[in-house]
Design an enzyme around this catalytic site. Structure first.
Site, PDB file in Angstrom:
ATOM      1  N   GLU A 181       0.789  -1.187   0.081  1.00 49.54           N
ATOM      2  CA  GLU A 181       0.018   0.023  -0.164  1.00 49.54           C
ATOM      3  C   GLU A 181       0.711   1.068  -0.110  1.00 49.54           C
ATOM      4  O   GLU A 181       0.809   2.198   1.131  1.00 49.54           O
ATOM      5  CB  GLU A 181      -0.858  -0.016   1.215  1.00 49.54           C
ATOM      6  CG  GLU A 181      -1.973  -0.907   1.142  1.00 49.54           C
ATOM      7  CD  GLU A 181      -2.889  -1.066   2.147  1.00 49.54           C
ATOM      8  OE1 GLU A 181      -2.983  -0.264   3.148  1.00 49.54           O
ATOM      9  OE2 GLU A 181      -4.230  -1.716   2.051  1.00 49.54           O
ATOM     10  N   GLU A 376      -5.543  -8.135  -1.533  1.00 56.29           N
ATOM     11  CA  GLU A 376      -6.264  -7.917  -0.084  1.00 56.29           C
ATOM     12  C   GLU A 376      -7.858  -7.501  -0.330  1.00 56.29           C
ATOM     13  O   GLU A 376      -7.980  -6.550  -0.970  1.00 56.29           O
ATOM     14  CB  GLU A 376      -5.668  -6.697   0.818  1.00 56.29           C
ATOM     15  CG  GLU A 376      -4.298  -7.032   1.548  1.00 56.29           C
ATOM     16  CD  GLU A 376      -3.975  -6.081   2.413  1.00 56.29           C
ATOM     17  OE1 GLU A 376      -4.689  -5.265   2.922  1.00 56.29           O
ATOM     18  OE2 GLU A 376      -2.832  -5.875   2.667  1.00 56.29           O
TER      19      GLU A 376
HETATM   20  C1  BGP Z   1      -4.306  -3.009   4.881  1.00 54.54           C
HETATM   21  C2  BGP Z   1      -3.048  -3.440   5.211  1.00 54.54           C
HETATM   22  C3  BGP Z   1      -3.269  -4.754   6.023  1.00 54.54           C
HETATM   23  C4  BGP Z   1      -4.545  -4.872   6.732  1.00 54.54           C
HETATM   24  C5  BGP Z   1      -5.743  -4.368   6.170  1.00 54.54           C
HETATM   25  C6  BGP Z   1      -7.168  -4.356   6.935  1.00 54.54           C
HETATM   26  O1  BGP Z   1      -4.279  -1.480   4.957  1.00 54.54           O
HETATM   27  O2  BGP Z   1      -2.407  -3.606   4.274  1.00 54.54           O
HETATM   28  O3  BGP Z   1      -2.278  -4.750   6.842  1.00 54.54           O
HETATM   29  O4  BGP Z   1      -4.497  -4.939   8.131  1.00 54.54           O
HETATM   30  O5  BGP Z   1      -5.451  -3.166   5.608  1.00 54.54           O
HETATM   31  O6  BGP Z   1      -6.998  -3.170   7.877  1.00 54.54           O
HETATM   32  P1  BGP Z   1      -7.096  -3.281   9.252  1.00 54.54           P
HETATM   33  O7  BGP Z   1      -6.206  -4.324   9.844  1.00 54.54           O
HETATM   34  O8  BGP Z   1      -6.879  -2.045  10.057  1.00 54.54           O
HETATM   35  O9  BGP Z   1      -8.745  -3.932   9.513  1.00 54.54           O
END
Ligand code: BGP
Length: 477
Positions: A181, A376
């Protein structure tokens, strides 16, 4: 109707700092993730630039320090992924396991051996690793001593780290991603770039643009080395992507949405996919009152370091308005936008928009014409274990089903999609809020925010659902 292509890469995604635990085991150094306190205060600290740059166990809890203990339990976890039929497992290497401080020249053998064991276990189960080189886990020393990615020296340290891991794992890993990201640098510099900055000031914007430029050069060098050391490999960039909707058809709203789209979706991806900065960069710099320093050698490196594919996370769409006020804004996380009245929200306030996935897949494919990879996507939710020990997570199945249908619709529209790895295939520590309670997995992990739990793994209802999806190559959604 088109189907998911043969060889589609089905799987799940994680990051070292959110699953491994063992934060001070095996010679590993501290990372930015290790000093992020758990709980909702994390979000405020990230937004206000007040993350303490040292561990203080008298004041805070650090769930990442234990994670879900993947460091010791990986054989069991990988066997469960194999049972679901995973073709690919997205994970990251923690830079500080290999170079504890980040600026050493000799790697830490114990760290290298750990990932050898993980890759060998994956191979035993015919699962390909997809490895992120940097996922919000910059060695802390690089922040404290050098000021993070603002400092050009980090390019050399990162290049050295990449060369070491490419050489070491060249026979085991063929799919790589550079920075997770990368465009989060605009929203959370400390997590992504390893320094504090306030984007609303010209100095803050200057630092972020410079830090991102250094990451672009580092990413391009990683691409070059990856191709050289592992000729059969593919290496991609990784962005947060979201279609940006104008709040209304007022041309001012449409213009605001387009400018937001330029900044959040295309600024980084253009450099990494096309090998050069976009034309709109000039007016963006004017608006921000800042401009990165770029030398002509860098320009050449960027041209020669174009990625093979574009990967991204997709959780929600954005809505933009020209004259937005505080009351227009949603709540949820650091990527907060104007509320969209047409969309439902998750328990954490994230707007749920499966159609947006089809839209953004089409938008980026039209722009770049390189293979895309959804690395993701998923629903963070509270799961309830019933008296008989079952977890009926139908809401998660509905969410994933709708998003996969949308991905298939985009394939029908002509988009080239390599694969899909849903986020947090096993419950893990959330990145934004440092909670165990925000669960994404097909596999439940008995661990809670008060520190209790046995870490025992249990299959949720979605486990069997995803297994059937993979078995049928997406024909049964
Ligand atoms: C993205 C990241 C992840 C992950 C996901 C969900 O931004 O790459 O590492 O965690 O989001 O976010 P969160 O964990 O805050 O729910």
């Amino acid at each position: 109707m088109a189907k998911f292509p043969e060889g589609f890469l089905w799987g799940g995604a994680t990051a070292a700092n959110q699953i491994e635990g063992a934060y001070d085991v095996g010679g590993k150094g501290l990372t930015i993730a290790d000093v992020l306190p758990g709980g909702k205060t994390r979000l405020a600290m990230l937004a206000n630039n007040t993350v303490p740059l040292a561990v203080d166990k008298t004041k805070y809890k650090y769930p990442n320090h234990e994670g879900i203990d993947f460091y010791h339990r990986y054989p069991e976890d990988i066997a469960l992924f194999a049972e679901m039929g995973f073709k690919v497992f997205r994970m990251s290497i923690s830079w500080a396991r290999i170079f504890p401080k980040g600026d050493e020249t000799t790697p830490n053998q114990e760290g290298l051996e750990f990932y050898d064991r993980v890759f060998d276990t994956l191979a035993k189960h015919n699962i390909q690793p997809l490895v992120t080189l940097s996922h919000y886990e910059l060695p802390l020393h690089l922040t404290i001593k050098y000021g993070g990615w603002k400092n050009r020296k980090l390019i050399d340290f990162f290049e050295n780290y990449c060369k070491v891991v490419f050489e070491r794992y060249k026979s085991k890993v063929k799919l790589w991603l550079t920075f997770n990201e990368i465009n989060l640098g605009f929203m959370s510099p400390i997590m992504s770039l390893g320094f504090f900055a306030d984007m609303s000031t010209p100095q803050g914007a200057q630092d972020v643009l410079q830090g991102l430029h250094h990451q672009f050069v580092a990413s391009a060098l990683a691409v070059r080395w990856c191709h050289k050391i592992i000729p059969q490999s593919k290496i991609g960039c990784m962005n947060i992507l979201a279609p940006v909707y104008p709040f209304s058809c007022n041309p001012q709203d449409v213009l605001a949405a387009q400018q937001e789209e330029h900044l959040s979706n295309y600024y980084c991806a253009d450099v990494q996919v096309r090998g050069e900065y976009p034309a709109f960069a000039k007016s963006l710099y004017k608006k921000l009152g800042a401009q990165p320093e770029i030398d002509s050698q860098d320009e050449q490196v960027l041209k020669e370091g174009k990625v093979d594919f574009l990967s991204f996370s997709y959780y929600k769409s954005y809505t933009e308005k020209a004259d937005k006020k505080q009351e227009d804004m949603g709540e949820g996380d650091i990527t907060n936008r104007v509320k969209n009245p047409y969309l439902q929200r998750s328990d954490w306030g994230w707007e749920i928009d499966p159609v947006g996935l089809r839209i953004v897949l089409n938008q980026v494919y039209d722009r770049y014409q390189v293979p895309l990879f959804i690395v993701e996507n998923g629903l963070g939710a509270k799961d309830i274990v019933s008296a008989d020990g079952q977890i009926q997570d139908d809401y998660r199945i509905d969410y994933l089903q709708a998003h996969l249908q949308s991905a298939l619709d985009a394939i029908n529209d002509g988009v080239e999609l390599m694969g899909y790895t849903s986020w947090g295939c096993i419950d893990l520590v959330s990145a934004g809020t440092g909670e165990y309670g925000k669960r994404y997995g097909y596999i439940y992990v008995d661990k809670h925010d008060d520190g209790s739990g046995t870490l025992q793994r249990t299959k949720k209802k979605s486990f069997d659902w995803y297994k059937k999806v993979i078995q049928s190559n997406g024909e049964t959604l």
